[in-house]
Scaffold this motif. Structure first.
Motif, PDB file in Angstrom:
ATOM      1  N   TRP A 300       0.380  -1.439   0.210  1.00 14.94           N
ATOM      2  CA  TRP A 300      -0.022   0.134  -0.061  1.00 14.94           C
ATOM      3  C   TRP A 300       0.516   1.513   0.366  1.00 14.94           C
ATOM      4  O   TRP A 300       0.175   2.193  -0.893  1.00 14.94           O
ATOM      5  CB  TRP A 300      -0.896   0.300   1.085  1.00 14.94           C
ATOM      6  CG  TRP A 300      -0.396   0.011   2.246  1.00 14.94           C
ATOM      7  CD1 TRP A 300       0.009  -1.268   3.350  1.00 14.94           C
ATOM      8  CD2 TRP A 300       0.199   1.385   3.126  1.00 14.94           C
ATOM      9  NE1 TRP A 300       0.915  -0.536   4.725  1.00 14.94           N
ATOM     10  CE2 TRP A 300       0.870   0.712   4.876  1.00 14.94           C
ATOM     11  CE3 TRP A 300       0.098   2.007   3.230  1.00 14.94           C
ATOM     12  CZ2 TRP A 300       1.308   1.654   5.436  1.00 14.94           C
ATOM     13  CZ3 TRP A 300       0.682   3.469   4.034  1.00 14.94           C
ATOM     14  CH2 TRP A 300       1.051   2.934   5.287  1.00 14.94           C
ATOM     15  N   ARG A 301       2.017   1.283   0.678  1.00 12.77           N
ATOM     16  CA  ARG A 301       2.758   2.421   0.508  1.00 12.77           C
ATOM     17  C   ARG A 301       3.295   3.166  -1.281  1.00 12.77           C
ATOM     18  O   ARG A 301       4.262   3.795  -1.671  1.00 12.77           O
ATOM     19  CB  ARG A 301       4.139   2.258   1.336  1.00 12.77           C
ATOM     20  CG  ARG A 301       3.855   1.774   2.627  1.00 12.77           C
ATOM     21  CD  ARG A 301       5.277   1.581   3.421  1.00 12.77           C
ATOM     22  NE  ARG A 301       4.661   1.308   4.984  1.00 12.77           N
ATOM     23  CZ  ARG A 301       4.633   1.618   6.041  1.00 12.77           C
ATOM     24  NH1 ARG A 301       4.346   3.270   6.064  1.00 12.77           N
ATOM     25  NH2 ARG A 301       4.197   1.629   7.475  1.00 12.77           N
ATOM     26  N   GLU A 302       3.456   1.681  -2.255  1.00 11.87           N
ATOM     27  CA  GLU A 302       3.456   2.500  -3.142  1.00 11.87           C
ATOM     28  C   GLU A 302       2.492   3.060  -3.703  1.00 11.87           C
ATOM     29  O   GLU A 302       3.372   4.111  -4.815  1.00 11.87           O
ATOM     30  CB  GLU A 302       3.267   0.915  -4.424  1.00 11.87           C
ATOM     31  CG  GLU A 302       4.341   0.320  -3.899  1.00 11.87           C
ATOM     32  CD  GLU A 302       4.123  -1.477  -4.409  1.00 11.87           C
ATOM     33  OE1 GLU A 302       3.752  -1.195  -5.321  1.00 11.87           O
ATOM     34  OE2 GLU A 302       5.154  -2.603  -4.292  1.00 11.87           O
ATOM     35  N   PHE A 303       1.499   3.623  -3.186  1.00 10.82           N
ATOM     36  CA  PHE A 303       0.761   4.302  -4.164  1.00 10.82           C
ATOM     37  C   PHE A 303      -0.005   5.409  -2.353  1.00 10.82           C
ATOM     38  O   PHE A 303      -0.739   6.502  -2.609  1.00 10.82           O
ATOM     39  CB  PHE A 303      -0.053   3.945  -4.445  1.00 10.82           C
ATOM     40  CG  PHE A 303      -0.853   3.244  -3.820  1.00 10.82           C
ATOM     41  CD1 PHE A 303      -2.370   3.440  -3.884  1.00 10.82           C
ATOM     42  CD2 PHE A 303      -1.059   1.990  -3.750  1.00 10.82           C
ATOM     43  CE1 PHE A 303      -3.264   2.808  -2.467  1.00 10.82           C
ATOM     44  CE2 PHE A 303      -2.013   0.660  -3.628  1.00 10.82           C
ATOM     45  CZ  PHE A 303      -3.311   1.097  -3.093  1.00 10.82           C
ATOM     46  N   ILE A 304      -0.298   5.244  -0.868  1.00  9.62           N
ATOM     47  CA  ILE A 304      -0.249   5.864  -0.114  1.00  9.62           C
ATOM     48  C   ILE A 304       0.549   6.878   0.681  1.00  9.62           C
ATOM     49  O   ILE A 304       1.875   5.980   0.832  1.00  9.62           O
ATOM     50  CB  ILE A 304      -1.635   4.996   0.753  1.00  9.62           C
ATOM     51  CG1 ILE A 304      -2.583   4.458  -0.063  1.00  9.62           C
ATOM     52  CG2 ILE A 304      -1.862   5.932   1.300  1.00  9.62           C
ATOM     53  CD1 ILE A 304      -3.409   3.686   0.390  1.00  9.62           C
ATOM     54  N   LYS A 305       0.243   7.827   0.566  1.00 11.79           N
ATOM     55  CA  LYS A 305       1.533   8.314   2.028  1.00 11.79           C
ATOM     56  C   LYS A 305       0.937   9.188   2.461  1.00 11.79           C
ATOM     57  O   LYS A 305      -0.556   9.374   2.354  1.00 11.79           O
ATOM     58  CB  LYS A 305       1.496  10.036   0.436  1.00 11.79           C
ATOM     59  CG  LYS A 305       3.095  10.048  -0.250  1.00 11.79           C
ATOM     60  CD  LYS A 305       3.932   8.654  -0.150  1.00 11.79           C
ATOM     61  CE  LYS A 305       4.287   8.683  -1.602  1.00 11.79           C
ATOM     62  NZ  LYS A 305       5.780   7.406  -1.077  1.00 11.79           N
ATOM     63  N   GLU A 306       1.013   8.771   3.918  1.00 13.95           N
ATOM     64  CA  GLU A 306       0.672   9.391   5.302  1.00 13.95           C
ATOM     65  C   GLU A 306       2.146  10.052   5.966  1.00 13.95           C
ATOM     66  O   GLU A 306       3.178  10.147   6.252  1.00 13.95           O
ATOM     67  CB  GLU A 306       0.335   7.737   6.410  1.00 13.95           C
ATOM     68  CG  GLU A 306       0.154   8.181   7.447  1.00 13.95           C
ATOM     69  CD  GLU A 306      -0.047   7.183   8.325  1.00 13.95           C
ATOM     70  OE1 GLU A 306      -1.215   6.978   8.997  1.00 13.95           O
ATOM     71  OE2 GLU A 306       0.781   5.969   8.408  1.00 13.95           O
ATOM     72  N   GLU A 307       1.494  10.935   6.497  1.00 11.80           N
ATOM     73  CA  GLU A 307       2.033  12.665   7.318  1.00 11.80           C
ATOM     74  C   GLU A 307       1.614  13.652   8.265  1.00 11.80           C
ATOM     75  O   GLU A 307       0.373  14.144   7.045  1.00 11.80           O
ATOM     76  CB  GLU A 307       3.026  13.127   6.156  1.00 11.80           C
ATOM     77  CG  GLU A 307       4.262  13.884   6.443  1.00 11.80           C
ATOM     78  CD  GLU A 307       4.723  14.303   4.647  1.00 11.80           C
ATOM     79  OE1 GLU A 307       5.015  15.573   5.269  1.00 11.80           O
ATOM     80  OE2 GLU A 307       5.674  13.985   5.059  1.00 11.80           O
ATOM     81  N   GLY A 308       1.941  13.752   8.869  1.00 15.52           N
ATOM     82  CA  GLY A 308       1.326  14.738   9.914  1.00 15.52           C
ATOM     83  C   GLY A 308      -0.180  14.688   9.736  1.00 15.52           C
ATOM     84  O   GLY A 308      -0.933  16.021  10.591  1.00 15.52           O
ATOM     85  N   GLY A 309      -0.584  13.804  10.076  1.00 16.40           N
ATOM     86  CA  GLY A 309      -1.874  13.151  10.623  1.00 16.40           C
ATOM     87  C   GLY A 309      -2.436  13.211   9.042  1.00 16.40           C
ATOM     88  O   GLY A 309      -4.345  13.451   9.650  1.00 16.40           O
ATOM     89  N   GLN A 310      -1.979  13.367   7.970  1.00 15.55           N
ATOM     90  CA  GLN A 310      -3.068  13.370   6.681  1.00 15.55           C
ATOM     91  C   GLN A 310      -2.451  12.204   6.018  1.00 15.55           C
ATOM     92  O   GLN A 310      -1.280  11.802   6.063  1.00 15.55           O
ATOM     93  CB  GLN A 310      -2.505  14.479   6.144  1.00 15.55           C
ATOM     94  CG  GLN A 310      -3.194  15.866   6.997  1.00 15.55           C
ATOM     95  CD  GLN A 310      -3.428  17.250   5.662  1.00 15.55           C
ATOM     96  OE1 GLN A 310      -2.345  17.245   5.112  1.00 15.55           O
ATOM     97  NE2 GLN A 310      -4.834  17.705   5.750  1.00 15.55           N
ATOM     98  N   CYS A 311      -3.241  11.382   5.834  1.00 14.02           N
ATOM     99  CA  CYS A 311      -2.676  10.402   3.869  1.00 14.02           C
ATOM    100  C   CYS A 311      -4.198  10.611   2.709  1.00 14.02           C
ATOM    101  O   CYS A 311      -4.282  11.460   3.052  1.00 14.02           O
ATOM    102  CB  CYS A 311      -3.281   8.698   4.751  1.00 14.02           C
ATOM    103  SG  CYS A 311      -4.661   8.667   5.013  1.00 14.02           S
ATOM    104  N   TRP A 312      -2.920  10.149   1.388  1.00 10.11           N
ATOM    105  CA  TRP A 312      -3.213  10.647   0.393  1.00 10.11           C
ATOM    106  C   TRP A 312      -2.937   9.578  -0.675  1.00 10.11           C
ATOM    107  O   TRP A 312      -1.900   9.081  -0.409  1.00 10.11           O
ATOM    108  CB  TRP A 312      -3.745  12.204  -0.038  1.00 10.11           C
ATOM    109  CG  TRP A 312      -1.671  11.942  -0.280  1.00 10.11           C
ATOM    110  CD1 TRP A 312      -1.149  12.540  -1.181  1.00 10.11           C
ATOM    111  CD2 TRP A 312      -0.974  12.771   1.108  1.00 10.11           C
ATOM    112  NE1 TRP A 312      -0.031  12.747  -0.856  1.00 10.11           N
ATOM    113  CE2 TRP A 312       0.198  13.264   0.449  1.00 10.11           C
ATOM    114  CE3 TRP A 312      -1.388  12.883   2.145  1.00 10.11           C
ATOM    115  CZ2 TRP A 312       1.281  13.302   1.255  1.00 10.11           C
ATOM    116  CZ3 TRP A 312       0.035  13.443   2.968  1.00 10.11           C
ATOM    117  CH2 TRP A 312       1.128  13.680   2.238  1.00 10.11           C
TER     118      TRP A 312
END
Length: 315
Positions: A300-312
């Motif tokens: 999932w990390r190949e297309f989802i980013k998670e940073e600063g309490g947000q993800c996209w």
């Protein structure tokens, strides 16, 4: 030894689609006779078209003029026609004066005969003359029947909005197929949660008249709609394709997370508060990171980013 039946001309369904896209699903006898003689005759023979009225104007064939002329009673009151400077009083043939309308009951029964839809011949109108419920179909590879709607005129903005309102009022129980008489290229690209909108022309088997091929439909549901978007998702949320690579998720909460992020990506505002994503997915307070939500896999990390309490979804 019996010979195989001849393959049906795909233009037959193209004509049906063109008529279905008109506001009243009708075609004039003059147009049908002049431009669609063979196909029109076949539709009448099969019971997919029937006379529903008469024209009050036709195109003058005697004067080689594209302007319509109004039909008037003849001097003796027995016929309707028009006066031509070249041919005198002209009485159009009855079939040219007729107006023909699509007969949806017989048409749906034929299209769906390979899917075993119990209401195919007696469809229930959800939007008058626009959207019908035809029961649940047997689709290869699926243990449960799939609910099916049939629609037309989806390229019309008001019709599309009316469809979305029906979807809002009657959410899909997992997956619902909407078979559309509107061609694929004219169906809006908007993602409709829980629904796969499929152009009938794209899943039709022309070796048996005009009928939807269950195997082609099954493949379409498995692979989703093909378009130029770098991110696509199957209607049931089971898999998402990003830049040509498909990722499949079986967990209910994982699917809910992916679906939430996909809908945000489609909206043009992809960044989501991670806590809101978990709340929408029903993950509870125990899950505070995507790593824990997707425990046991890292793709999932190949297309989802998670940073600063947000993800996209990130490309």
């Amino acid at each position: 030894m019996t010979s195989s039946s001849p393959k049906t001309d795909p233009r037959l369904l193209t004509l049906i689609s063109a008529i279905a896209e008109t506001p009243a699903a009708r075609i004039s006898g003059q147009v049908l006779t002049t431009f669609h003689g063979r196909a029109g005759k076949q539709l009448l023979t099969d019971g997919f078209l029937a006379a529903v009225g008469e024209e009050t104007a036709v195109t003058s064939m005697a004067d080689h003029d594209d302007e319509p002329v109004t039909l008037s009673p003849s001097p003796d009151g027995r016929t309707f026609g028009y006066f031509s400077s070249n041919a005198g009083w002209v009485v159009p043939a009855t079939k040219e004066r007729a107006v023909y309308g699509l007969q949806f009951g017989p048409l749906f029964a034929k299209l769906l005969e390979g899917l075993d839809c119990p209401q195919a011949a007696r469809p229930i109108e959800l939007i008058p003359h626009i959207l019908w419920e035809v029961g649940a179909a047997r689709v290869p590879g699926r243990a449960a029947r799939v609910p099916v709607w049939i629609s037309r005129r989806l390229a019309d903005p008001s019709t599309w909005q009316a469809l979305l309102e029906q979807v809002r009022r009657r959410p899909a129980p997992g997956l619902r197929v909407i078979l559309s008489l509107t061609p694929d290229e004219r169906i809006p690209q908007s993602f409709v949660h829980g629904h796969e909108i499929v152009a009938i022309q794209s899943v039709t088997d022309f070796d048996h008249g005009i009928r939807i091929d269950p195997d082609i439909l099954a493949a379409r549901l498995a692979n989703g709609r093909l378009d130029d978007s770098p991110v696509t998702m199957t209607a049931d949320g089971g898999s998402i394709t990003v830049r040509g690579k498909t990722y499949t998720f079986t967990g209910t909460k994982q699917r809910a997370i992916i679906r939430h992020l996909y809908e945000a990506w489609c909206s043009g505002d992809p960044q989501c508060l991670t806590a809101e994503v978990f709340e929408a997915a029903g993950s509870g307070d125990q899950v505070r990171s995507l790593g824990k939500a997707f425990k046991g896999r890292s793709d999932w990390r190949e297309f989802i980013k998670e940073e600063g309490g947000q993800c996209w979804i990130s490309l």
